[in-house]
Design an enzyme around this catalytic site. Structure first.
Site, PDB file in Angstrom:
ATOM      1  N   ASP A  38       0.827  -1.206   0.000  1.00 56.50           N
ATOM      2  CA  ASP A  38       0.000   0.000   0.000  1.00 56.50           C
ATOM      3  C   ASP A  38       0.861   1.256   0.000  1.00 56.50           C
ATOM      4  OD1 ASP A  38      -2.344  -1.408   0.017  1.00 56.50           O
ATOM      5  OD2 ASP A  38      -2.786  -1.106   2.134  1.00 56.50           O
ATOM      6  N   LYS A  59      -3.362   2.925  -2.704  1.00 54.83           N
ATOM      7  CA  LYS A  59      -4.716   3.462  -2.830  1.00 54.83           C
ATOM      8  C   LYS A  59      -4.860   4.526  -1.757  1.00 54.83           C
ATOM      9  CE  LYS A  59      -8.185   0.839  -3.994  1.00 54.83           C
ATOM     10  NZ  LYS A  59      -8.305   1.151  -5.421  1.00 54.83           N
ATOM     11  N   MET A 169     -10.142   7.243   7.804  1.00 55.54           N
ATOM     12  CA  MET A 169     -10.077   8.116   6.631  1.00 55.54           C
ATOM     13  C   MET A 169     -11.030   9.294   6.823  1.00 55.54           C
ATOM     14  SD  MET A 169     -10.003   4.957   3.906  1.00 55.54           S
ATOM     15  CE  MET A 169     -10.947   3.879   4.997  1.00 55.54           C
TER      16      MET A 169
END
Length: 235
Positions: A38, A59, A169
């Protein structure tokens, strides 16, 4: 003769600090032929696998990123050419890690899969702030959630009904969450803790209340986690 298929291991890298990966995860990482990692995986973490071919498949919310379908194809292709393939994910693979999609692709191709759990950022953030997510007589339920949605799926509009809410997030979506909670009757004085770059050298911890959160957060470059609820009250 059909060539033998390799094995894929989904490893949780933890919240960021290299020494928060599990011993099992570090051992397998040091044996891997290929590591697909990642964007949030640190260089210090990748130093644990100097022998491996490293493929970034990052991502990041709001930024150009590798399509999940292409990541799935890469995993299958690598497993057909290498003995041990690692998919290195921030936090824990089974929590907001798109593990289900990767597992489906690998299982459909007949490839053996192992999963090594990692420390989820929620627990690392609670430890960093020295603020338990549960507290006797105050908070006995915790919900981990995100506002992000899969392509062609609407964003989640309802919020969990729990004592402590942890939004992954949450940088850009935190203000909207605060507005929803206030509309549902949560007190504006409800304590909030925001942690950016959890467990890293540039970690930042911010304490505020729900009413302040409704005005939004300052621009933050690193990953942000937001913890909301009475258990976040400073001792």
């Amino acid at each position: 003769m059909t060539p033998a298929l390799g094995k894929v291991v989904l490893i949780g890298a933890g919240p960021g600090a290299a020494d928060l990966i599990t011993m099992r995860g570090a051992r397998i990482l040091a044996q891997a032929d290929v590591v697909l990692h990642d964007a949030l995986v640190t260089e210090e973490m990748l130093a644990l696998c100097p022998q491996a071919l490293k493929i970034p498949v990052g991502k990041r919310s709001g930024q150009r990123s590798t399509a999940q379908a292409f990541i799935n194809e890469q995993l299958v292709d690598c497993a057909r050419r290498h003995e041990l393939v690692v998919r290195l994910k921030g936090g824990d693979p089974m929590l907001f890690g798109r593990a289900d999609e990767e597992l489906q692709a690998l299982e459909a191709a007949g490839i053996a899969v192992e999963i090594v759990p990692g420390i989820s950022t929620a627990f690392a953030a609670a430890a960093a702030a020295r603020q338990p997510l549960t507290k006797r007589g105050v908070a006995r339920s915790v919900a981990l959630f995100t506002s992000s949605a899969a392509p062609d799926h609407p964003e989640q509009t309802t919020l969990p009904d729990c004592d402590t809410l942890v939004q992954y997030m949450g940088g850009r979506e935190a203000a909207a969450t605060a507005h929803k909670l206030l509309a549902l009757g949560r007190s504006g004085s409800t304590p909030v803790i925001v942690v950016e770059n959890c467990s890293r050298e540039n970690q930042q911890i911010m304490r505020l209340c729900l009413a302040d959160l409704a005005h939004g957060l300052p621009a933050m470059a690193g990953p942000v986690l937001v913890m909301i609820g009475p258990a976040m009250a400073q001792r």
